[in-house]
Design an enzyme around this catalytic site. Sequence first.
Site, PDB file in Angstrom:
ATOM      1  N   CYS A  85       0.834  -1.204   0.000  1.00 30.33           N
ATOM      2  CA  CYS A  85       0.000   0.000   0.000  1.00 30.33           C
ATOM      3  C   CYS A  85       0.877   1.266   0.000  1.00 30.33           C
ATOM      4  O   CYS A  85       1.461   1.589  -1.022  1.00 30.33           O
ATOM      5  CB  CYS A  85      -1.017  -0.018   1.138  1.00 30.33           C
ATOM      6  N   HIS A 104      -3.892  -5.061   0.626  1.00 30.00           N
ATOM      7  CA  HIS A 104      -3.406  -5.411   1.964  1.00 30.00           C
ATOM      8  C   HIS A 104      -3.590  -6.896   2.260  1.00 30.00           C
ATOM      9  O   HIS A 104      -4.613  -7.295   2.835  1.00 30.00           O
ATOM     10  CB  HIS A 104      -4.183  -4.615   3.014  1.00 30.00           C
ATOM     11  N   GLU A 153      -2.243  -8.423   4.583  1.00 23.79           N
ATOM     12  CA  GLU A 153      -2.172  -8.540   6.043  1.00 23.79           C
ATOM     13  C   GLU A 153      -3.489  -8.222   6.732  1.00 23.79           C
ATOM     14  O   GLU A 153      -3.637  -8.434   7.948  1.00 23.79           O
ATOM     15  CB  GLU A 153      -1.056  -7.638   6.594  1.00 23.79           C
TER      16      GLU A 153
END
Length: 225
Positions: free
Chosen positions: A94, A172, A174
């Site tokens: 990002c 993302h 994560e």
Amino acid sequence: MQIGILMTGHVPEELVDEVGEYPKMFERLLDGHGFTFRSWAVVDGEHPESVSEADGWLITGSKHGAYEDHPWIPPLEEFIRALHADGRPLVGICFGHQIVAQALGGKVELFAGGWSVGHTSYDFEGETMALNAWHRDQVTELPDGARVIGSSDFCANAALLYGSSIYTIQPHPEFSAGFLESLIETRGALVPDEILAQAKANLAAPTRNADIGNRIARFFLDAKG
């Protein structure tokens, strides 16, 4: 192999006890590959002294824009250029994706098309993979040497590869569905209601987080040799 994590933003304070700061999220994503981790809070002015302090590096997401005037951004860009010259593997997520492009001569802008939030499908060189997004800024001009390896209808330059040493992605991997839901509650005021509603409706849709985590791990290991 030690991975140095450069933290460029903070998890909302009310969520830290639940999920930890961003480095912890990446440690979970990359678990099981034999890595050790060390982190630097560059957003707070804490910078590594040398690229040799880790075998590979990862730059996290952030609420900040790569083009904003913050004292920690120029040293981070210098470090990115040093890593590029050194050839150690670097992954950007990002904001990390954006700051790498900017540091190497590309352009990052507040995207006129607005926000991308939540479950999003990307084309990774012919393979469709869904990941969670949370961004308005985009890489709009590529640096020399960058090759597009992932895109969506909304984000043309969603994943970039620079030779064999730098790999960056806009979404993302994560972000779990639970964290995204909490992020909507804590930072959703920034995003138009209709986009938030769509993101909430798709919270249960599966993502390929683990697959991207494995790709990132393999990238680190292959680049290290």
